[in-house]
Write a protein that holds these residues in place. Structure first.
Motif, mmCIF file in Angstrom:
data_model
loop_
_atom_site.group_PDB
_atom_site.id
_atom_site.type_symbol
_atom_site.label_atom_id
_atom_site.label_comp_id
_atom_site.label_asym_id
_atom_site.label_seq_id
_atom_site.Cartn_x
_atom_site.Cartn_y
_atom_site.Cartn_z
ATOM 1 N N ALA A 24 38.629 30.949 30.532
ATOM 2 C CA ALA A 24 37.336 30.641 30.740
ATOM 3 C C ALA A 24 37.321 32.569 30.739
ATOM 4 O O ALA A 24 36.158 32.629 30.634
ATOM 5 C CB ALA A 24 35.857 29.931 31.733
ATOM 6 N N VAL A 25 37.847 33.117 31.788
ATOM 7 C CA VAL A 25 37.691 34.386 32.307
ATOM 8 C C VAL A 25 37.652 35.019 31.208
ATOM 9 O O VAL A 25 37.090 36.279 30.276
ATOM 10 C CB VAL A 25 38.243 35.025 33.537
ATOM 11 C CG1 VAL A 25 38.284 35.879 33.732
ATOM 12 C CG2 VAL A 25 37.947 33.927 34.623
ATOM 13 N N LEU A 26 38.784 35.167 30.247
ATOM 14 C CA LEU A 26 38.851 35.852 29.205
ATOM 15 C C LEU A 26 38.131 35.312 27.896
ATOM 16 O O LEU A 26 38.041 36.308 27.790
ATOM 17 C CB LEU A 26 39.803 34.984 28.867
ATOM 18 C CG LEU A 26 41.635 35.482 29.753
ATOM 19 C CD1 LEU A 26 43.318 34.919 29.096
ATOM 20 C CD2 LEU A 26 42.112 36.772 29.518
ATOM 21 N N GLY A 27 37.684 33.972 28.020
ATOM 22 C CA GLY A 27 36.882 33.790 27.262
ATOM 23 C C GLY A 27 35.537 34.007 27.121
ATOM 24 O O GLY A 27 34.517 35.056 26.396
ATOM 25 N N LEU A 28 35.308 34.614 28.503
ATOM 26 C CA LEU A 28 33.968 35.862 29.019
ATOM 27 C C LEU A 28 33.908 36.866 28.731
ATOM 28 O O LEU A 28 33.224 37.035 28.157
ATOM 29 C CB LEU A 28 34.032 35.391 30.123
ATOM 30 C CG LEU A 28 33.197 34.337 30.967
ATOM 31 C CD1 LEU A 28 32.795 34.131 32.216
ATOM 32 C CD2 LEU A 28 31.600 34.246 29.855
ATOM 33 N N ALA A 29 35.770 37.104 28.928
ATOM 34 C CA ALA A 29 35.856 39.032 28.176
ATOM 35 C C ALA A 29 35.774 39.171 26.911
ATOM 36 O O ALA A 29 35.109 40.085 26.204
ATOM 37 C CB ALA A 29 37.497 38.881 28.977
ATOM 38 N N VAL A 30 36.065 38.228 26.390
ATOM 39 C CA VAL A 30 35.718 38.334 24.793
ATOM 40 C C VAL A 30 34.726 38.248 24.019
ATOM 41 O O VAL A 30 34.094 38.864 23.721
ATOM 42 C CB VAL A 30 36.539 37.120 24.192
ATOM 43 C CG1 VAL A 30 36.878 37.046 22.560
ATOM 44 C CG2 VAL A 30 37.941 37.083 24.519
ATOM 45 N N ILE A 62 29.781 42.316 38.995
ATOM 46 C CA ILE A 62 30.105 41.635 40.435
ATOM 47 C C ILE A 62 29.716 40.697 40.245
ATOM 48 O O ILE A 62 30.662 39.698 41.366
ATOM 49 C CB ILE A 62 28.159 42.542 40.669
ATOM 50 C CG1 ILE A 62 29.688 43.855 41.216
ATOM 51 C CG2 ILE A 62 28.134 41.951 42.811
ATOM 52 C CD1 ILE A 62 28.116 45.073 41.524
ATOM 53 N N VAL A 63 28.883 40.029 40.048
ATOM 54 C CA VAL A 63 28.396 38.752 40.037
ATOM 55 C C VAL A 63 29.594 37.179 39.932
ATOM 56 O O VAL A 63 29.878 36.364 40.360
ATOM 57 C CB VAL A 63 27.268 37.985 39.407
ATOM 58 C CG1 VAL A 63 27.588 36.234 39.707
ATOM 59 C CG2 VAL A 63 26.202 38.867 40.105
ATOM 60 N N VAL A 64 29.778 37.928 38.614
ATOM 61 C CA VAL A 64 31.315 36.984 38.200
ATOM 62 C C VAL A 64 32.350 36.623 38.304
ATOM 63 O O VAL A 64 32.938 35.901 38.938
ATOM 64 C CB VAL A 64 32.008 36.829 36.933
ATOM 65 C CG1 VAL A 64 33.220 35.815 36.402
ATOM 66 C CG2 VAL A 64 30.773 37.139 35.519
ATOM 67 N N PRO A 65 32.975 37.320 39.111
ATOM 68 C CA PRO A 65 34.248 37.436 40.193
ATOM 69 C C PRO A 65 34.490 37.116 40.708
ATOM 70 O O PRO A 65 35.248 35.920 41.984
ATOM 71 C CB PRO A 65 34.541 39.340 40.273
ATOM 72 C CG PRO A 65 34.101 40.040 38.965
ATOM 73 C CD PRO A 65 33.151 38.982 38.363
ATOM 74 N N LEU A 66 32.992 37.025 41.555
ATOM 75 C CA LEU A 66 32.517 36.588 42.874
ATOM 76 C C LEU A 66 32.424 35.669 42.566
ATOM 77 O O LEU A 66 32.674 34.039 43.451
ATOM 78 C CB LEU A 66 31.079 37.110 43.672
ATOM 79 C CG LEU A 66 30.831 36.699 44.809
ATOM 80 C CD1 LEU A 66 31.813 36.686 45.806
ATOM 81 C CD2 LEU A 66 29.165 37.214 45.761
ATOM 82 N N ALA A 67 31.851 34.465 42.243
ATOM 83 C CA ALA A 67 31.848 33.043 41.596
ATOM 84 C C ALA A 67 33.445 32.657 41.774
ATOM 85 O O ALA A 67 32.721 31.406 41.733
ATOM 86 C CB ALA A 67 30.458 33.006 40.085
ATOM 87 N N VAL A 68 34.130 33.421 40.110
ATOM 88 C CA VAL A 68 35.510 33.202 40.768
ATOM 89 C C VAL A 68 35.777 32.785 41.936
ATOM 90 O O VAL A 68 36.777 31.708 42.255
ATOM 91 C CB VAL A 68 36.053 33.775 39.611
ATOM 92 C CG1 VAL A 68 37.552 33.401 39.514
ATOM 93 C CG2 VAL A 68 35.964 33.667 38.303
#
Length: 222
Positions: A24-30, A62-68
């Motif tokens: 999912a994180v890789l998808g968000l990066a794309v 900031i928000v996405v890594p914290l949520a992960v």
């Protein structure tokens, strides 16, 4: 498959969940790359409202890594705190040259030695040192805690099928726990070389369904 299915399943779920989260994180990066490709267009749309792609990107990083991290922390904390739950049964294990002594801390007064079955009493085809004369009887499906020490030299209370690897050291008390999902007989050995008769120190743990274990315990007390 390991008999300690609680830890096995929890680890499998955690790793599987982490794997999908990585996808999912890789998808968000794309998607972020696509977003940057449309940055000029977004700037024209958002600038009149007081926002900018730079601000949105900074907030997102900031928000996405914290949520992960928070999402991963929940199942990981559940596994860690499982070890703090009170056990159904506590067994004190004392190693000697060359046998084991078990005391049921949860059932005061119940204890016995467990030695290798002598050669003359072995069933046909059995190997000396593989069978214990008194297996440790425990309930399946319940948390069991082991308090392990040694009365002489270093030994090891190792039962790989249950995820148990606890050294028995003189003057020290080490602990470990397991949950045996399926009834059955589980074998182990003292792996450190502890003397001439090191090999015939079998560990056998017999897991019974809870009603059968309670019946066995009542018979031992009676």
């Amino acid at each position: 498959m390991s008999a300690n299915q609680f830890m096995h399943q929890e680890l499998a779920l955690l790793l599987g969940f982490a794997g999908w989260l990585i996808v999912a994180v890789l998808g968000l990066a794309v998607l972020a790359l696509c977003y940057l490709g449309l940055r000029r267009l977004l700037h024209n749309i958002l600038a009149p409202r007081g926002f900018s792609p730079e601000k949105i990107t900074a907030i997102g990083w900031i928000v996405v890594p914290l949520a992960v991290l928070l999402v991963l922390a929940i199942p990981a904390a559940r596994m860690l705190y499982r070890g703090d739950e009170p056990p159904y049964l506590t067994v004190s294990v004392t190693a000697h040259e060359w046998y084991w002594h078990y005391d049921y801390v949860s059932a005061p007064g119940l204890g016995f030695d467990s030695r290798a079955v002598p050669r003359e009493r072995l069933p046909p085809g059995a190997v000396y040192g593989d069978i214990a004369d008194h297996p440790l009887v425990v309930p399946a499906g319940e948390k069991i805690r082991f308090l392990v020490t040694s009365g002489d030299v270093m030994h090891g209370f190792f039962v790989s099928a249950l995820g148990l690897q606890i050294y028995a050291l003189p003057g020290a008390l080490l602990t470990g726990w397991t949950v045996i999902a399926r009834p059955g007989l589980y074998d182990g050995q003292s792996s450190p070389i502890c003397g001439d008769d090191h090999q015939p120190m079998p560990i056998q743990i017999k897991a019974l369904p809870l009603p059968a274990y309670r019946a066995w315990l009542a018979a031992q007390r009676g």
